[in-house]
Motif scaffolding. Structure first.
Motif, PDB file in Angstrom:
ATOM      1  N   LYS A   1       0.872  -1.291   0.042  1.00  0.00           N
ATOM      2  CA  LYS A   1       0.106   0.078  -0.070  1.00  0.00           C
ATOM      3  C   LYS A   1       0.975   1.228   0.061  1.00  0.00           C
ATOM      4  N   GLN A   2       1.929   1.174   0.759  1.00  0.00           N
ATOM      5  CA  GLN A   2       2.968   2.250   0.729  1.00  0.00           C
ATOM      6  C   GLN A   2       3.566   2.506  -0.784  1.00  0.00           C
ATOM      7  N   ILE A   3       3.894   1.508  -1.380  1.00  0.00           N
ATOM      8  CA  ILE A   3       4.986   1.367  -2.360  1.00  0.00           C
ATOM      9  C   ILE A   3       3.923   1.890  -3.795  1.00  0.00           C
ATOM     10  N   ILE A   4       2.891   1.364  -3.732  1.00  0.00           N
ATOM     11  CA  ILE A   4       1.923   1.612  -5.027  1.00  0.00           C
ATOM     12  C   ILE A   4       1.906   3.221  -5.557  1.00  0.00           C
ATOM     13  N   PRO A   5       1.584   4.138  -4.401  1.00  0.00           N
ATOM     14  CA  PRO A   5       1.489   5.553  -4.789  1.00  0.00           C
ATOM     15  C   PRO A   5       2.820   6.141  -5.267  1.00  0.00           C
ATOM     16  N   ALA A   6       4.059   5.475  -4.752  1.00  0.00           N
ATOM     17  CA  ALA A   6       5.507   6.151  -5.102  1.00  0.00           C
ATOM     18  C   ALA A   6       5.552   5.468  -6.598  1.00  0.00           C
ATOM     19  N   VAL A   7       5.149   4.182  -6.864  1.00  0.00           N
ATOM     20  CA  VAL A   7       5.266   3.990  -8.419  1.00  0.00           C
ATOM     21  C   VAL A   7       4.622   4.731  -9.037  1.00  0.00           C
ATOM     22  N   GLN A   8       3.149   4.753  -8.803  1.00  0.00           N
ATOM     23  CA  GLN A   8       2.497   5.758  -9.541  1.00  0.00           C
ATOM     24  C   GLN A   8       2.981   6.959 -10.072  1.00  0.00           C
ATOM     25  N   GLY A   9       3.526   7.553  -8.861  1.00  0.00           N
ATOM     26  CA  GLY A   9       3.987   9.015  -9.189  1.00  0.00           C
ATOM     27  C   GLY A   9       5.214   9.034 -10.046  1.00  0.00           C
ATOM     28  N   ALA A  10       6.249   7.880  -9.806  1.00  0.00           N
ATOM     29  CA  ALA A  10       7.446   7.659 -10.508  1.00  0.00           C
ATOM     30  C   ALA A  10       7.047   7.717 -12.189  1.00  0.00           C
ATOM     31  N   ALA A  11       5.901   6.829 -12.294  1.00  0.00           N
ATOM     32  CA  ALA A  11       5.505   6.585 -13.746  1.00  0.00           C
ATOM     33  C   ALA A  11       4.784   7.778 -14.293  1.00  0.00           C
TER      34      ALA A  11
END
Length: 446
Positions: free
Chosen positions: A205-215
Motif C-alpha cells: 500500500k505504501q509502494i503503489i502511490p510511489a510507483v504511480q508517481g514515478a511513472a
C-alpha cells in the motif's frame, strides 16, 4: 523461485568501500575543506585524490603555503564505517550466504590487527560463524526465534513467506519499487495465509502511490524530451541527422525489449520505461485498481486472527482442548486462510483424540474385573459408604453392616438340657413319694 539478494555483489561493494573510502581532510587558509585521500604530503605541496563522482576521481595539487591543516583519518576508520552494521539480522540466511558476509570482516581483522574496533568486528564475525553452524545443522531463525530442524520443516510455509517478504523490503530500500510490487504479487499468490502477509499488504500500500508517481513523472519528462529531440533533429544536417535518428531507434528498441522481457516473465507490474507509453499507461491503471483492491483486505482482522491462534496454541499446550477449539474457531472466522490456524486446528483434533476422556476411563474401569476379597480382608465401601451385597459377609444385614451373633441361652445348651431333665425327674419322684406318704397317713387315722 524467489529472487535472492546478490550478497556476493554486496560483499564486493563493502570491500571496495573499505579500500577506497578514506576520508582525509585538507583545510585551506581560505576556510575551504577538501575531503579525499592524501597521496602526497611534502614541504612544498599536498596532493589529494578527490572523488568527483562514483566513478571519477581527480588529483588536486595544493601549494603548502595555502594549506592551514591536513587531517588524516585512521587507516581503519573508513573500513570500519563500512562494516560496523554488517551483523546477523532477525532472520537467518541460506548457508552459502554466510561466507560472503564474513569475508569483509575477516579481511578487516587481518589488515587491521591493532584497530580499536577489532573486538566489535570480531564479535560480529563470531556471531555469523555461530549462526552459520546452526543453519548447517538445519535450524532456521525466523523473526529472532530459532526453529529446530523439525520445527523448520513444520513451519516451512511460514519460513518461505518470511524470506519473500525480506526480499520485498530489501527491494524497497534499494529503490526497486516495481520489483518489490512483483515480489508482493508472488507472495500473495503462493503464501497469502502466512503470518507476514498483513505486513506485506501494508508495505504494498505504501509502494503503489510511489510507483504511480514515478511513472507519471517519467511520462511527462519523456514527452518534453521527445519534443526537444524532434525539434533538434530538424536542425541537424546529414550525416548527423541520420545518426541521431538511428540512435533514437536503438534506444526505443531497448525500451521495448525491457517491457517485453517483463511480459514474458508474467510480471504483474511492467518496468518504468519512459519511452514505453504502453508500460506507463499499464502502471497507472494497475496502480488505481490495486490500491482499491488492497483497501478491501481486512488487515486488522488478519492480525487479530494471528493473535487468537497464538492463544489457541497456549491452550493446546495446557491440554485445555475446549478453550483451544473455541479460540481456533474464532481465529478462522476472522481469517479463513490463516495457515497457522488451519494447521493448529488439525493438531488440536489429533491431540484430543489421543487423550482419554472421562467416559473412556469409566468404561475401562468397568471392563477391569474386581479382585475378590480374601478371608479376613474387609470389603471396600462404595462412594456412598455402603458395601455391595456381593461383597458383604454372610452375617451382614440388608444394609451391609456386620451384625454380631448373640450367644444361645444356657438352657439350650447340652449341659443345660440334661440338667433340666434331671431336675424334672427328681421333682416328679419327690411328688410321687409325697403322695404315697400322705395316703398312708390317712389310712392310719381311719
Amino acid at each position: 523461485m524467489v529472487n535472492k539478494i546478490n550478497l556476493q555483489a554486496l560483499a564486493a561493494a563493502l570491500v571496495l568501500l573499505a579500500a577506497n573510502a578514506l576520508a582525509d581532510t585538507v583545510t585551506l587558509k581560505t576556510g575551504e575543506k577538501i575531503v579525499g585521500k592524501v597521496t602526497r604530503d611534502t614541504a612544498t605541496e599536498v596532493v589529494i585524490e578527490e572523488r568527483i563522482s562514483a566513478s571519477i576521481t581527480d588529483n588536486r595539487t595544493i601549494p603548502k603555503a595555502s594549506v592551514a591543516s591536513v587531517q588524516k583519518e585512521a587507516t581503519d576508520e573508513a573500513p570500519y564505517q563500512a562494516l560496523k552494521n554488517v551483523k546477523p539480522g532477525v532472520n537467518s540466511m541460506p548457508a552459502a550466504s554466510y561466507d560472503q558476509m564474513m569475508k569483509p570482516l575477516q579481511a578487516f581483522i587481518a589488515q587491521h590487527p591493532k584497530s580499536t574496533h577489532l573486538a566489535e568486528i570480531q564479535a560480529n564475525l563470531t556471531a555469523f560463524e555461530a549462526e552459520k553452524k546452526r543453519v548447517d545443522e538445519g535450524e532456521v531463525k525466523l523473526a529472532g526465534k530459532w526453529l529446530s530442524k523439525e520445527e523448520a520443516e513444520k513451519e516451512r510455509y511460514q519460513v518461505n513467506a518470511q524470506v519473500i517478504l525480506n526480499h520485498m523490503q530489501d527491494q524497497q530500500r534499494r529503490g526497486d519499487l516495481v520489483g518489490a510490487l512483483n515480489t508482493f504479487d508472488q507472495l500473495e499468490q503462493t503464501y497469502s495465509g502466512a503470518r507476514v502477509f498483513p505486513d506485506a499488504v501494508d508495505l504494498a500500500k505504501q509502494i503503489i502511490p510511489a510507483v504511480q508517481g514515478a511513472a507519471d513523472r517519467a511520462g511527462k519528462t519523456w514527452a518534453f524530451q521527445k519534443a526537444e529531440r524532434e525539434a533538434g533533429i530538424q536542425l541537424l544536417s546529414e550525416p548527423q541527422r541520420s545518426e541521431t535518428v538511428a540512435a533514437n531507434e536503438r534506444e526505443q528498441k531497448a525500451a521495448d525489449a525491457a517491457v517485453e522481457a517483463a511480459t514474458r516473465l508474467n510480471s504483474k507490474w511492467p518496468p518504468i520505461v519512459a519511452r514505453s507509453e504502453s508500460a506507463l499507461s499499464a502502471i497507472a491503471s494497475r496502480a488505481t485498481e490495486e490500491s482499491k483492491r488492497l483497501a478491501t483486505l481486512e488487515v486488522s482482522k488478519m492480525r487479530e486472527s494471528i493473535k487468537v491462534a497464538a492463544e489457541a496454541r497456549k491452550h493446546l499446550e495446557a491440554k485445555a482442548y475446549d478453550e483451544a477449539e473455541a479460540a481456533i474457531t474464532k481465529s478462522l472466522a476472522l481469517w479463513a486462510t490463516n495457515e497457522s490456524a488451519t494447521r493448529l486446528q488439525t493438531e488440536i483434533s489429533a491431540s484430543r483424540s489421543a487423550s482419554p476422556t472421562p467416559e473412556t476411563a469409566s468404561t475401562e474401569a468397568e471392563a477391569t474385573p474386581e479382585a475378590t476379597p480374601t478371608e479376613g480382608t474387609p470389603p471396600v465401601a462404595a462412594a456412598d459408604g455402603s458395601i455391595p451385597a456381593d461383597a458383604a459377609p454372610a452375617d451382614a444385614d440388608e444394609s451391609g453392616e456386620i451384625v454380631e451373633e448373640e450367644e444361645p441361652s444356657w438352657f439350650l445348651t447340652l449341659p443345660g438340657i440334661v440338667t433340666t431333665i434331671i431336675v424334672v425327674i427328681l421333682l416328679l419322684a419327690a411328688y410321687t413319694a409325697f403322695r404315697k406318704i400322705s395316703k398312708r397317713a390317712n389310712d392310719v387315722l381311719e
